[in-house]
Design a protein around this motif. Sequence first.
Motif, PDB file in Angstrom:
ATOM      1  N   GLU A 179       0.936  -1.385  -0.099  1.00 56.69           N
ATOM      2  CA  GLU A 179      -0.010  -0.030   0.050  1.00 56.69           C
ATOM      3  C   GLU A 179       0.777   1.299  -0.078  1.00 56.69           C
ATOM      4  O   GLU A 179       1.983   1.190   0.618  1.00 56.69           O
ATOM      5  CB  GLU A 179      -0.668  -0.096   1.316  1.00 56.69           C
ATOM      6  N   LEU A 185      -3.657   3.645  -0.746  1.00 56.13           N
ATOM      7  CA  LEU A 185      -4.195   2.868  -1.928  1.00 56.13           C
ATOM      8  C   LEU A 185      -3.105   1.626  -2.147  1.00 56.13           C
ATOM      9  O   LEU A 185      -1.854   1.690  -2.102  1.00 56.13           O
ATOM     10  CB  LEU A 185      -3.672   3.730  -3.149  1.00 56.13           C
ATOM     11  N   PHE A 214      -7.922  -4.663  -4.565  1.00 55.62           N
ATOM     12  CA  PHE A 214      -7.574  -3.369  -4.962  1.00 55.62           C
ATOM     13  C   PHE A 214      -8.435  -2.524  -4.375  1.00 55.62           C
ATOM     14  O   PHE A 214      -9.677  -2.439  -4.530  1.00 55.62           O
ATOM     15  CB  PHE A 214      -7.323  -3.108  -6.479  1.00 55.62           C
ATOM     16  N   ILE A 273      -9.046   1.471  -1.938  1.00 56.34           N
ATOM     17  CA  ILE A 273      -8.690   2.912  -1.402  1.00 56.34           C
ATOM     18  C   ILE A 273      -9.378   2.938  -0.116  1.00 56.34           C
ATOM     19  O   ILE A 273     -10.499   2.608  -0.057  1.00 56.34           O
ATOM     20  CB  ILE A 273      -9.061   3.987  -2.415  1.00 56.34           C
ATOM     21  N   ASN A 274      -8.764   3.154   1.142  1.00 54.75           N
ATOM     22  CA  ASN A 274      -9.127   3.385   2.539  1.00 54.75           C
ATOM     23  C   ASN A 274      -8.786   4.633   3.192  1.00 54.75           C
ATOM     24  O   ASN A 274      -7.554   4.987   2.953  1.00 54.75           O
ATOM     25  CB  ASN A 274      -8.968   2.176   3.118  1.00 54.75           C
ATOM     26  N   TYR A 306     -13.152   1.974  -0.638  1.00 54.61           N
ATOM     27  CA  TYR A 306     -13.893   1.393  -1.744  1.00 54.61           C
ATOM     28  C   TYR A 306     -12.726   0.115  -2.119  1.00 54.61           C
ATOM     29  O   TYR A 306     -11.643   0.410  -2.313  1.00 54.61           O
ATOM     30  CB  TYR A 306     -13.979   2.545  -2.853  1.00 54.61           C
ATOM     31  N   ASN A 307     -13.443  -0.950  -2.556  1.00 52.42           N
ATOM     32  CA  ASN A 307     -12.549  -2.141  -2.814  1.00 52.42           C
ATOM     33  C   ASN A 307     -13.266  -2.962  -3.649  1.00 52.42           C
ATOM     34  O   ASN A 307     -14.194  -3.317  -3.850  1.00 52.42           O
ATOM     35  CB  ASN A 307     -12.287  -3.016  -1.229  1.00 52.42           C
TER      36      ASN A 307
END
Length: 228
Positions: free
Chosen positions: A108, A129, A158, A160-161, A186-187
Amino acid sequence: MKKLILSLAFVAAGAGAFAQIGQGSMMLGGSLGFSSAGGGTVKNTPPGTSVDLTARSNWNFSPTFGYFVTDNIAVGVRLGLGGTNRGQVTTTDGKTTENISSFDFNAEIFGRYYMEVATNLYFFGDAGLGFGSASWTDRTTDGLDKLKDDDKNSISSFGINIAPGLAFFPSEKWGIDFTLNRIIGYNMTTTTRETPAPGSVKTERSTSDFNIGFGLNPTIGLHYYMGK
């Protein structure tokens, strides 16, 4: 009087320097976690049978390196290594036994902003990311003691957190992080299963999810700040 003024000025200067993490500083450290869940029995699955579940365990290690591109703002790389032992599942009819262990990996890129909220205590927002993967092979038997390889499984993701946290500095160079669960994420995940011969079958399923929430299950990390 002059000495007193000089002393107060020195203390104020020292407090100001400690109140921010300066540009060019580096952070090196990570987090280590372990969890386990006890076993149990699920009855009537299907009717007339029961399923015995042994304890499951999970471990993870996440080394981190960050560089402060400006005061209180860091960018860096975070790796993740982990494993899951899903234990053993046995039905009373003796037809299925599974013993599953998996190895997990993720990488990440992250950015983090620090804001001092009290003496030696910072609030931070962490945005990452990243990519992750896990794989394991089912081990099954038809009522015999010997297990054999069965379905091969893999997961890739994959995402974004964004997560909040607190960093406490017991000394100027060492920081202890408490990162809470993601509040925005969002994964995208792809799951693959390959059934061996005879009757080889490969199935693939892709899913995506978007979450907004707040959790109270913190990850604890320890970091050393060079140049702070």
